[in-house]
Design a protein around this motif. Structure first.
Motif, PDB file in Angstrom:
ATOM      1  N   VAL A 192     -32.271 -25.548  76.908  1.00 39.91           N
ATOM      2  CA  VAL A 192     -33.667 -25.366  77.305  1.00 39.91           C
ATOM      3  C   VAL A 192     -33.939 -23.870  77.456  1.00 39.91           C
ATOM      4  CG1 VAL A 192     -35.433 -25.822  79.043  1.00 39.91           C
ATOM      5  CG2 VAL A 192     -33.735 -27.585  78.496  1.00 39.91           C
ATOM      6  N   ALA A 193     -34.933 -23.363  76.729  1.00 40.54           N
ATOM      7  CA  ALA A 193     -35.290 -21.943  76.801  1.00 40.54           C
ATOM      8  C   ALA A 193     -36.751 -21.813  77.224  1.00 40.54           C
ATOM      9  CB  ALA A 193     -35.070 -21.259  75.457  1.00 40.54           C
ATOM     10  N   VAL A 194     -37.009 -20.985  78.212  1.00 41.21           N
ATOM     11  CA  VAL A 194     -38.363 -20.708  78.679  1.00 41.21           C
ATOM     12  C   VAL A 194     -38.841 -19.426  78.005  1.00 41.21           C
ATOM     13  CG1 VAL A 194     -39.824 -20.292  80.682  1.00 41.21           C
ATOM     14  CG2 VAL A 194     -37.856 -21.822  80.879  1.00 41.21           C
ATOM     15  N   TYR A 195     -40.027 -19.462  77.445  1.00 41.76           N
ATOM     16  CA  TYR A 195     -40.527 -18.348  76.637  1.00 41.76           C
ATOM     17  C   TYR A 195     -40.613 -17.040  77.408  1.00 41.76           C
ATOM     18  CZ  TYR A 195     -43.650 -15.338  74.001  1.00 41.76           C
ATOM     19  OH  TYR A 195     -44.191 -14.268  73.345  1.00 41.76           O
ATOM     20  N   THR A 196     -40.188 -15.968  76.732  1.00 43.11           N
ATOM     21  CA  THR A 196     -40.420 -14.603  77.194  1.00 43.11           C
ATOM     22  C   THR A 196     -40.929 -13.807  75.988  1.00 43.11           C
ATOM     23  OG1 THR A 196     -38.183 -13.854  76.656  1.00 43.11           O
ATOM     24  CG2 THR A 196     -38.535 -14.741  78.871  1.00 43.11           C
ATOM     25  N   PRO A 197     -41.689 -12.750  76.215  1.00 41.87           N
ATOM     26  CA  PRO A 197     -42.208 -11.965  75.077  1.00 41.87           C
ATOM     27  C   PRO A 197     -41.131 -11.441  74.142  1.00 41.87           C
ATOM     28  CG  PRO A 197     -43.386 -11.399  77.085  1.00 41.87           C
ATOM     29  CD  PRO A 197     -42.249 -12.299  77.505  1.00 41.87           C
ATOM     30  N   ALA A 198     -39.926 -11.201  74.668  1.00 38.82           N
ATOM     31  CA  ALA A 198     -38.846 -10.673  73.815  1.00 38.82           C
ATOM     32  C   ALA A 198     -38.468 -11.652  72.715  1.00 38.82           C
ATOM     33  CB  ALA A 198     -37.624 -10.363  74.678  1.00 38.82           C
ATOM     34  N   MET A 199     -38.696 -12.941  72.951  1.00 40.10           N
ATOM     35  CA  MET A 199     -38.338 -13.939  71.947  1.00 40.10           C
ATOM     36  C   MET A 199     -39.175 -13.795  70.686  1.00 40.10           C
ATOM     37  SD  MET A 199     -37.867 -17.338  74.279  1.00 40.10           S
ATOM     38  CE  MET A 199     -36.660 -17.411  75.608  1.00 40.10           C
ATOM     39  N   SER A 200     -40.413 -13.375  70.850  1.00 44.75           N
ATOM     40  CA  SER A 200     -41.280 -13.227  69.683  1.00 44.75           C
ATOM     41  C   SER A 200     -40.746 -12.167  68.730  1.00 44.75           C
ATOM     42  CB  SER A 200     -42.706 -12.863  70.120  1.00 44.75           C
ATOM     43  OG  SER A 200     -43.320 -13.956  70.770  1.00 44.75           O
TER      44      SER A 200
END
Length: 588
Positions: free
Chosen positions: A303-311
């Motif tokens: 399970v991964a919660v979105y962070t801007p770095a992922m984009s």
């Protein structure tokens, strides 16, 4: 949707006149429905919310909530969007009729009612409602799982976002994708894959039911393929969605059982929240998808919660895909060749062509990384054609200098099932004027076990062309004697996972012995991969393994280095063997 039909369900009746309620109840009973009659709008509305309602008949003039108000409130709830609602009133003026339809009424019946005609009219309304419901199910529901589909999910998310703005709440979008599900389809066929997906929907419904008690605004959709989306509106949507996503992940620790098979379709789950992670549904959904890919990459837990770095990482993936596409078009990939040796006398028996890519910005990109991108984007078919062309060109150059060495190439399942490798090899070998028998095709077990007509035809055409077929990474997939005997390969390659401790692990030794015995009974050559220690080599040699490759014997080499170490010093024989003693790593 009400889920009603013409033969079952409840008819809600609201009329403050006793005789009117009685006659309306008789009319709906004649249509096969069970009447629930009330003398006020509040009670009728409450009953409708707790029942499987097929139709509602509402008197306009009632104390408290009148028929118009009850109709509007029913229509405001998604489950009553297609419910037939009939207004029954003594008002016949155009304004009254307009108010009824503005409130969401399906039909309008004036008093005095023609009671003999009313059951027929209700049957007509119900038939039309059933037809409309079927159309809505086709438009908004997935026929395989019965869950809301992509369009319904997006519209529901937009409604939840509008409500969240008004109530100062949040909406969480949980995006779930099954890992390696394509392998189930490729191996066992789409009918088995469909059965697994239906079981997946059931597994997800389990955690959702336990959460629905405290989270009324919660929905599950099949977004497409093996992707599912959960929507949750709540003041603490992020925390609740994380707990829900973790519960969903835990549900998949137990296998899915189907026709004696066990499947472990472990999910990768991404999560993003409105308004923190985006100002609209499209943005939040895209960010949840990005988080899911982050989980799939192994950079996080399931399970991964979105962070801007992922984009930025996803942007990196897309940039690599574009660069890889250009590299194929501009001939900027390369091949190295790993030798294979016969253990009986240490003779070079052939080489395996391995793809490499050095990008001007990213440097040496690991094969596992760019092959994954190629598979995902469909570029793998173009890469397969590039490899065949490059191998044929290299073989021609070697033959011109007097070297004849068989080359093995890896052919992806997608290429074998959806491309035409036999045609490509025939065209390229013909253009280079080399015998197709110098090319060996390596496939994985999943392609063989799928046993599709396309796969069988492709393998037969390759054999007819003169190419040998090797079964790569043997033992790591869904191995089955039945499939191997149905289409025995020319070579079985023992995967390095079993070779690693073959001289020290009783389990790995037993597997390797079984593979060697199977190959001997079928008359199939065995090549052991991943030889790194002398102990492994001697164990395999003593058990009758015919061939081996690995870093202990030789690392993947450039064409020039292969010539220098293994081709130039020897004289090629008629079988393409090179009279060259086996060299160990670091020699020569």
């Amino acid at each position: 949707m009400s889920g009603a039909s013409t033969t079952a369900g409840i008819a809600i009746i609201a009329d403050d006149e006793d005789l009117g309620r009685l006659l309306l109840a008789e009319a709906v009973s004649a249509s096969g429905l069970t009447p629930l009659a009330f003398n006020n709008g509040e009670a009728a509305l409450e009953a409708a919310r707790s029942q499987d309602v097929a139709i509602a008949l509402l008197d306009v003039d009632m104390p408290g909530l009148d028929g118009y108000a009850v109709c509007r409130r029913l229509r405001s709830e998604p489950r009553f969007a297609s419910l037939p609602i009939v207004m029954v009133t003594g008002h016949e003026d155009a304004a009254a009729i307009g108010r009824a339809f503005d409130a969401g009424a399906t039909d309008f019946i004036s008093k005095p009612v023609n009671w003999a005609l009313l059951p027929r009219r209700l049957d007509y309304i119900l038939r039309n409602a059933a037809a409309a419901e079927r159309i809505e199910r086709l438009a908004y529901f997935d026929p395989l799982t019965g869950l809301p589909n992509r369009q319904c999910c997006i519209e529901t998310a937009q409604r939840l976002v509008t409500e969240a703005e008004r109530l100062e709440e949040s909406v969480a979008i949980v995006y779930l994708d099954l890992n390696s599900f394509k392998r189930v389809n490729d191996t066992f066929g789409h009918s088995v894959g469909d059965a697994v997906l239906r079981n997946v929907a059931g597994k997800l419904n389990g955690p959702l039911q336990s959460f629905k008690a405290e989270n009324q605004h919660l929905s599950l959709s099949r977004f497409g393929g093996d992707e599912f989306v959960i929507l949750l509106r709540h003041a603490s949507a992020r925390a609740r969605a994380i707990s829900l996503a973790e519960a969903c992940a835990a549900a998949f620790k137990e296998p899915i059982l189907y026709e004696g098979l066990e499947f472990y379709p472990a999910p990768s789950i991404g999560l993003a929240v409105y308004p923190d992670d985006g100002e609209d549904v499209a943005t939040v959904l895209r960010h949840a998808d990005t988080a899911m890919y982050h989980a799939k990459s192994g950079a996080a837990e399931s399970v991964a919660v979105y962070t801007p770095a992922m984009s930025s990482r996803l942007s990196n993936w897309l940039d690599l895909e574009a660069r890889l596409r250009r590299a194929v078009a501009e001939d900027r990939l390369s091949l190295v060749y790993q030798p294979k040796f016969r253990l009986q006398d240490n003779k070079l028996m052939g080489v395996e062509a391995l793809l490499r890519w050095c990008d001007s910005e990213y440097g040496d990109v690991p094969p596992a990384r760019f092959i994954e991108i190629a598979e995902d984007s469909g570029l793998i078919l173009d890469i397969g054609s590039w490899v065949v062309h490059a191998v044929c060109k290299q073989l021609r150059e070697w033959m011109d200098r007097g070297f004849t060495v068989p080359v093995a190439i890896n052919v992806s399942g997608k290429d074998l099932l959806h491309g035409d490798p036999a045609r490509v090899i025939a065209e390229e070998t013909g253009a280079a004027m080399i015998p197709p028998s110098l090319i060996e095709v390596e496939i994985t077990e999943s392609v063989l076990i799928k046993d599709s007509s396309a796969g069988r035809t492709a393998l037969r055409r390759l054999r007819e062309l003169g190419c040998r077929v090797a079964l790569d990474d043997f033992g790591t997939g869904y191995s089955s004697l039945a499939y191997i005997t149905r289409f025995p390969p020319d070579r079985i390659k023992i995967d390095k996972a079993f070779v690693h401790d073959v001289d020290t692990s009783a389990g790995n030794a037993a597997i390797a012995n079984a593979i060697l015995s199977l190959a001997e009974s079928l008359g199939v050559t065995v090549t052991a991969e991943g030889i790194e220690r002398p102990g492994q080599l001697e164990w395999l040699r003593s058990r009758g393994c015919q061939e081996a490759q690995g870093f202990l014997l030789a690392r993947p080499l450039s064409p020039a280095e292969l010539e220098r170490q293994f081709l130039a010093p020897g004289k090629p024989s008629e079988e393409g063997e090179t009279q060259m003693p086996l060299r160990r790593q670091g020699q020569g």
